[in-house]
Design a protein around this motif. Structure first.
Motif, PDB file in Angstrom:
ATOM      1  N   LEU A 153       1.630 -12.734  31.118  1.00 25.90           N
ATOM      2  CA  LEU A 153       2.238 -11.687  30.997  1.00 25.90           C
ATOM      3  C   LEU A 153       1.383 -10.336  31.145  1.00 25.90           C
ATOM      4  CD1 LEU A 153       5.046 -10.286  30.121  1.00 25.90           C
ATOM      5  CD2 LEU A 153       4.187 -10.652  27.676  1.00 25.90           C
ATOM      6  N   ARG A 178       8.092 -11.841  34.678  1.00 24.49           N
ATOM      7  CA  ARG A 178       7.594 -10.829  33.276  1.00 24.49           C
ATOM      8  C   ARG A 178       8.778 -11.044  32.255  1.00 24.49           C
ATOM      9  NH1 ARG A 178       9.135  -5.725  32.081  1.00 24.49           N
ATOM     10  NH2 ARG A 178       7.625  -4.879  30.502  1.00 24.49           N
ATOM     11  N   LEU A 182       8.606 -12.425  28.342  1.00 24.93           N
ATOM     12  CA  LEU A 182       8.598 -11.100  27.493  1.00 24.93           C
ATOM     13  C   LEU A 182       9.917 -11.709  26.396  1.00 24.93           C
ATOM     14  CD1 LEU A 182       9.117  -7.558  28.735  1.00 24.93           C
ATOM     15  CD2 LEU A 182       7.599  -8.384  27.008  1.00 24.93           C
TER      16      LEU A 182
END
Ligand SMILES: [Fe+2]
Ligand SMILES: [Fe+2]
Length: 189
Positions: A153, A178, A182
């Motif tokens: 990340l 990403r 997340l």
């Protein structure tokens, strides 16, 4: 097979790039041991991941055409992504790499959703190998041994920010990767 890959990589790459591949292989092996993956496979894939990096853009397009690789408009726009796609095909043809090994090479620049453990190892090994130097890399090296997803990340976000600053295209796969990482993180808290 490993000796053959070494020889080919030396022939196809500048010494600078070849050394990067050797260091990436070493780091991939370390990460594989840490995260429970076959160290030899990780090492071999690390060694081969940039095999096509010193070809020219036109050569990527030509190789793709000759080998039936369909590139999206986006793949063509994000030029840096192409060397992974082409190297993956080369390794499949020349060394009979498995799909898992080829995918880790194909997505080592962009990352993707549902990354395999090998995808993750190669993605991160490439970014933190011992020859690289940029702000925050020491922390990233430590993080990669503690929490692989967090290291990915961090690394994707670093690349996205760099692309924005340099006014470069960002591949949607990087955004998807990403967001997925997340959301996994927020599910845990
Ligand atoms: Fe690369
Ligand atoms: Fe690389």
């Amino acid at each position: 097979m490993e000796e053959e890959i070494k020889k080919d990589a030396q022939n196809m790459l500048t010494p600078f790039r070849y050394e990067h591949c050797v260091r990436t292989a070493k780091k991939a092996e370390e990460l594989a041991i840490r995260w429970g993956y076959n160290p030899k496979i990780a090492r071999i894939v690390g060694l081969a991941h940039d095999m096509a990096k010193d070809l020219k853009y036109e050569q990527y397009l030509q190789y793709a055409k000759e080998n039936g690789i369909s590139l999206s408009k986006e793949d063509e726009l994000v030029k840096v992504h192409l060397h992974g796609i082409i190297a993956a095909k080369m390794c499949e043809k020349k060394y009979q790499f498995t799909k898992e090994m080829c995918d880790a090479i194909a997505y080592h620049t962009t990352a993707r959703d549902n990354m395999t453990l090998l995808d993750k190892i190669i993605y991160v090994a490439d970014k933190i190998e011992e020859g690289r130097e940029y702000e925050g890399i020491e922390e990233l090296r430590i993080l990669a041994m503690q929490n692989l997803d967090e290291a990915i990340l961090e690394s994707i976000q670093y690349s996205i920010i760099k692309c924005i600053k340099q006014q470069k295209y960002i591949h949607s796969l990087s955004i998807i990767a990403r967001n997925e990482l997340l959301s996994k993180r927020s599910n845990k808290t």
